[in-house]
Design a protein around this motif. Structure first.
Motif, PDB file in Angstrom:
ATOM      1  N   ASP A  48      62.416  39.305  45.652  1.00 39.44           N
ATOM      2  CA  ASP A  48      62.387  39.344  47.118  1.00 39.44           C
ATOM      3  C   ASP A  48      63.765  39.030  47.699  1.00 39.44           C
ATOM      4  O   ASP A  48      63.936  38.095  48.479  1.00 39.44           O
ATOM      5  CB  ASP A  48      61.328  38.371  47.640  1.00 39.44           C
ATOM      6  CG  ASP A  48      61.000  38.602  49.106  1.00 39.44           C
ATOM      7  OD1 ASP A  48      61.335  39.675  49.637  1.00 39.44           O
ATOM      8  OD2 ASP A  48      60.405  37.689  49.710  1.00 39.44           O
ATOM      9  N   ARG A  49      64.729  39.846  47.296  1.00 40.50           N
ATOM     10  CA  ARG A  49      66.113  39.601  47.703  1.00 40.50           C
ATOM     11  C   ARG A  49      66.876  40.922  47.694  1.00 40.50           C
ATOM     12  O   ARG A  49      67.057  41.532  46.647  1.00 40.50           O
ATOM     13  CB  ARG A  49      66.743  38.618  46.735  1.00 40.50           C
ATOM     14  CG  ARG A  49      68.106  38.161  47.082  1.00 40.50           C
ATOM     15  CD  ARG A  49      68.552  37.034  46.129  1.00 40.50           C
ATOM     16  NE  ARG A  49      69.958  36.766  46.283  1.00 40.50           N
ATOM     17  CZ  ARG A  49      70.492  36.065  47.274  1.00 40.50           C
ATOM     18  NH1 ARG A  49      69.707  35.553  48.193  1.00 40.50           N
ATOM     19  NH2 ARG A  49      71.780  35.877  47.344  1.00 40.50           N
ATOM     20  N   CYS A  50      67.312  41.359  48.849  1.00 43.07           N
ATOM     21  CA  CYS A  50      68.087  42.595  48.952  1.00 43.07           C
ATOM     22  C   CYS A  50      69.412  42.427  48.207  1.00 43.07           C
ATOM     23  O   CYS A  50      70.053  41.366  48.309  1.00 43.07           O
ATOM     24  CB  CYS A  50      68.351  42.925  50.416  1.00 43.07           C
ATOM     25  SG  CYS A  50      69.319  44.435  50.651  1.00 43.07           S
ATOM     26  N   HIS A  52      72.178  43.573  48.905  1.00 42.59           N
ATOM     27  CA  HIS A  52      73.302  43.589  49.834  1.00 42.59           C
ATOM     28  C   HIS A  52      73.669  42.184  50.317  1.00 42.59           C
ATOM     29  O   HIS A  52      74.700  41.645  49.975  1.00 42.59           O
ATOM     30  CB  HIS A  52      72.967  44.506  51.021  1.00 42.59           C
ATOM     31  CG  HIS A  52      74.000  44.532  52.089  1.00 42.59           C
ATOM     32  ND1 HIS A  52      73.681  44.439  53.417  1.00 42.59           N
ATOM     33  CD2 HIS A  52      75.344  44.646  52.027  1.00 42.59           C
ATOM     34  CE1 HIS A  52      74.790  44.489  54.145  1.00 42.59           C
ATOM     35  NE2 HIS A  52      75.813  44.618  53.319  1.00 42.59           N
ATOM     36  N   LYS A  53      72.796  41.567  51.080  1.00 41.57           N
ATOM     37  CA  LYS A  53      73.080  40.249  51.656  1.00 41.57           C
ATOM     38  C   LYS A  53      71.955  39.252  51.418  1.00 41.57           C
ATOM     39  O   LYS A  53      71.882  38.214  52.064  1.00 41.57           O
ATOM     40  CB  LYS A  53      73.335  40.361  53.161  1.00 41.57           C
ATOM     41  CG  LYS A  53      74.543  41.172  53.551  1.00 41.57           C
ATOM     42  CD  LYS A  53      75.795  40.350  53.441  1.00 41.57           C
ATOM     43  CE  LYS A  53      76.969  41.156  53.981  1.00 41.57           C
ATOM     44  NZ  LYS A  53      78.197  40.404  53.986  1.00 41.57           N
ATOM     45  N   GLY A  54      71.025  39.588  50.506  1.00 44.38           N
ATOM     46  CA  GLY A  54      69.979  38.638  50.147  1.00 44.38           C
ATOM     47  C   GLY A  54      68.806  38.558  51.092  1.00 44.38           C
ATOM     48  O   GLY A  54      68.011  37.621  50.996  1.00 44.38           O
ATOM     49  N   GLY A  55      68.656  39.512  51.998  1.00 47.20           N
ATOM     50  CA  GLY A  55      67.529  39.499  52.920  1.00 47.20           C
ATOM     51  C   GLY A  55      66.201  39.601  52.179  1.00 47.20           C
ATOM     52  O   GLY A  55      66.123  40.164  51.083  1.00 47.20           O
ATOM     53  N   ALA A  56      65.160  39.055  52.768  1.00 46.29           N
ATOM     54  CA  ALA A  56      63.819  39.090  52.165  1.00 46.29           C
ATOM     55  C   ALA A  56      63.236  40.494  52.298  1.00 46.29           C
ATOM     56  O   ALA A  56      62.855  40.922  53.389  1.00 46.29           O
ATOM     57  CB  ALA A  56      62.908  38.073  52.833  1.00 46.29           C
ATOM     58  N   LEU A  57      63.166  41.210  51.183  1.00 42.64           N
ATOM     59  CA  LEU A  57      62.625  42.570  51.201  1.00 42.64           C
ATOM     60  C   LEU A  57      61.167  42.584  51.636  1.00 42.64           C
ATOM     61  O   LEU A  57      60.687  43.570  52.199  1.00 42.64           O
ATOM     62  CB  LEU A  57      62.778  43.217  49.826  1.00 42.64           C
ATOM     63  CG  LEU A  57      64.214  43.500  49.394  1.00 42.64           C
ATOM     64  CD1 LEU A  57      64.249  44.012  47.956  1.00 42.64           C
ATOM     65  CD2 LEU A  57      64.879  44.490  50.343  1.00 42.64           C
ATOM     66  N   HIS A  72      69.932  44.760  57.272  1.00 47.22           N
ATOM     67  CA  HIS A  72      70.940  45.785  57.518  1.00 47.22           C
ATOM     68  C   HIS A  72      70.455  47.192  57.200  1.00 47.22           C
ATOM     69  O   HIS A  72      71.268  48.094  56.985  1.00 47.22           O
ATOM     70  CB  HIS A  72      72.212  45.470  56.717  1.00 47.22           C
ATOM     71  CG  HIS A  72      72.804  44.157  57.097  1.00 47.22           C
ATOM     72  ND1 HIS A  72      72.638  43.025  56.316  1.00 47.22           N
ATOM     73  CD2 HIS A  72      73.525  43.770  58.173  1.00 47.22           C
ATOM     74  CE1 HIS A  72      73.252  42.006  56.898  1.00 47.22           C
ATOM     75  NE2 HIS A  72      73.794  42.432  58.020  1.00 47.22           N
ATOM     76  N   ALA A  73      69.140  47.369  57.118  1.00 45.53           N
ATOM     77  CA  ALA A  73      68.506  48.686  56.970  1.00 45.53           C
ATOM     78  C   ALA A  73      68.866  49.427  55.684  1.00 45.53           C
ATOM     79  O   ALA A  73      68.853  50.646  55.650  1.00 45.53           O
ATOM     80  CB  ALA A  73      68.790  49.567  58.186  1.00 45.53           C
ATOM     81  N   TRP A  74      69.158  48.679  54.626  1.00 41.88           N
ATOM     82  CA  TRP A  74      69.336  49.339  53.328  1.00 41.88           C
ATOM     83  C   TRP A  74      67.974  49.817  52.853  1.00 41.88           C
ATOM     84  O   TRP A  74      66.971  49.106  52.985  1.00 41.88           O
ATOM     85  CB  TRP A  74      69.910  48.361  52.316  1.00 41.88           C
ATOM     86  CG  TRP A  74      71.394  48.202  52.360  1.00 41.88           C
ATOM     87  CD1 TRP A  74      72.213  48.216  53.446  1.00 41.88           C
ATOM     88  CD2 TRP A  74      72.242  47.969  51.237  1.00 41.88           C
ATOM     89  NE1 TRP A  74      73.504  48.012  53.074  1.00 41.88           N
ATOM     90  CE2 TRP A  74      73.554  47.851  51.715  1.00 41.88           C
ATOM     91  CE3 TRP A  74      72.007  47.836  49.874  1.00 41.88           C
ATOM     92  CZ2 TRP A  74      74.635  47.617  50.882  1.00 41.88           C
ATOM     93  CZ3 TRP A  74      73.085  47.594  49.039  1.00 41.88           C
ATOM     94  CH2 TRP A  74      74.393  47.496  49.544  1.00 41.88           C
ATOM     95  N   ASN A  75      67.938  51.007  52.259  1.00 40.11           N
ATOM     96  CA  ASN A  75      66.705  51.540  51.686  1.00 40.11           C
ATOM     97  C   ASN A  75      66.713  51.285  50.188  1.00 40.11           C
ATOM     98  O   ASN A  75      67.638  51.684  49.490  1.00 40.11           O
ATOM     99  CB  ASN A  75      66.574  53.040  51.978  1.00 40.11           C
ATOM    100  CG  ASN A  75      66.279  53.289  53.438  1.00 40.11           C
ATOM    101  OD1 ASN A  75      65.394  52.662  54.002  1.00 40.11           O
ATOM    102  ND2 ASN A  75      67.018  54.185  54.058  1.00 40.11           N
ATOM    103  N   ILE A  76      65.659  50.622  49.722  1.00 41.24           N
ATOM    104  CA  ILE A  76      65.530  50.243  48.322  1.00 41.24           C
ATOM    105  C   ILE A  76      64.359  51.010  47.712  1.00 41.24           C
ATOM    106  O   ILE A  76      63.247  50.986  48.252  1.00 41.24           O
ATOM    107  CB  ILE A  76      65.298  48.719  48.183  1.00 41.24           C
ATOM    108  CG1 ILE A  76      66.364  47.906  48.950  1.00 41.24           C
ATOM    109  CG2 ILE A  76      65.219  48.318  46.715  1.00 41.24           C
ATOM    110  CD1 ILE A  76      67.782  48.085  48.471  1.00 41.24           C
ATOM    111  N   GLU A  88      74.892  50.804  47.412  1.00 43.77           N
ATOM    112  CA  GLU A  88      74.869  50.572  45.969  1.00 43.77           C
ATOM    113  C   GLU A  88      74.375  49.172  45.678  1.00 43.77           C
ATOM    114  O   GLU A  88      74.647  48.253  46.435  1.00 43.77           O
ATOM    115  CB  GLU A  88      76.265  50.749  45.374  1.00 43.77           C
ATOM    116  CG  GLU A  88      76.814  52.153  45.496  1.00 43.77           C
ATOM    117  CD  GLU A  88      78.211  52.281  44.930  1.00 43.77           C
ATOM    118  OE1 GLU A  88      78.803  51.247  44.548  1.00 43.77           O
ATOM    119  OE2 GLU A  88      78.713  53.417  44.881  1.00 43.77           O
ATOM    120  N   GLY A  89      73.671  49.019  44.583  1.00 43.57           N
ATOM    121  CA  GLY A  89      73.153  47.725  44.170  1.00 43.57           C
ATOM    122  C   GLY A  89      71.724  47.890  43.708  1.00 43.57           C
ATOM    123  O   GLY A  89      71.130  48.966  43.828  1.00 43.57           O
TER     124      GLY A  89
END
Length: 109
Positions: A48-50, A52-57, A72-76, A88-89
């Motif tokens: 439960d960690r993006c 990118h910046k560790g946000g709660a997915l 930050h709206a990254w799509n995982i 990336e990540g």
């Protein structure tokens, strides 16, 4: 010599316990795990960690087979944990098994 890998499966919950297009969090001392359920009742588990910046997915929006991080709206990608281009990540992915009766199991190793 033929070696087989045996996975240790841990019963977590029922598919019905995870909201459709939502998540449920399994709290652990070494990092929470978010279980996601798609509209087609596919279940995935990611740390439960993006990446990118560790946000709660788990607080993100589930769409298709992806979750969008709320920070930050990254799509995982839910199946692999990989961020979708151009980002990336990768978030750690945990193998999931769902039995015919809807019981969800995770391999936590």
């Amino acid at each position: 010599m033929d070696m087989q890998v045996t996975r240790a499966w841990t019963r977590i919950c029922s598919v019905a316990d995870i909201p459709t297009l939502g998540s449920r969090v399994l709290e652990r001392a070494d990092g929470n795990i978010a279980l996601f359920r798609t509209a087609q009742d596919n279940v995935y588990a990611l740390l439960d960690r993006c990446p990118h910046k560790g946000g709660a997915l788990s607080l993100g929006i589930v769409h298709g087979e992806s979750v969008t991080c709320p920070l930050h709206a990254w799509n995982i990608d839910l199946a692999s944990g990989s961020a979708k281009a151009p980002d990336e990540g990768c978030a750690r992915h945990f193998p999931v098994r769902v039995d015919a009766d809807g019981t969800v199991y995770l391999c936590l190793a």
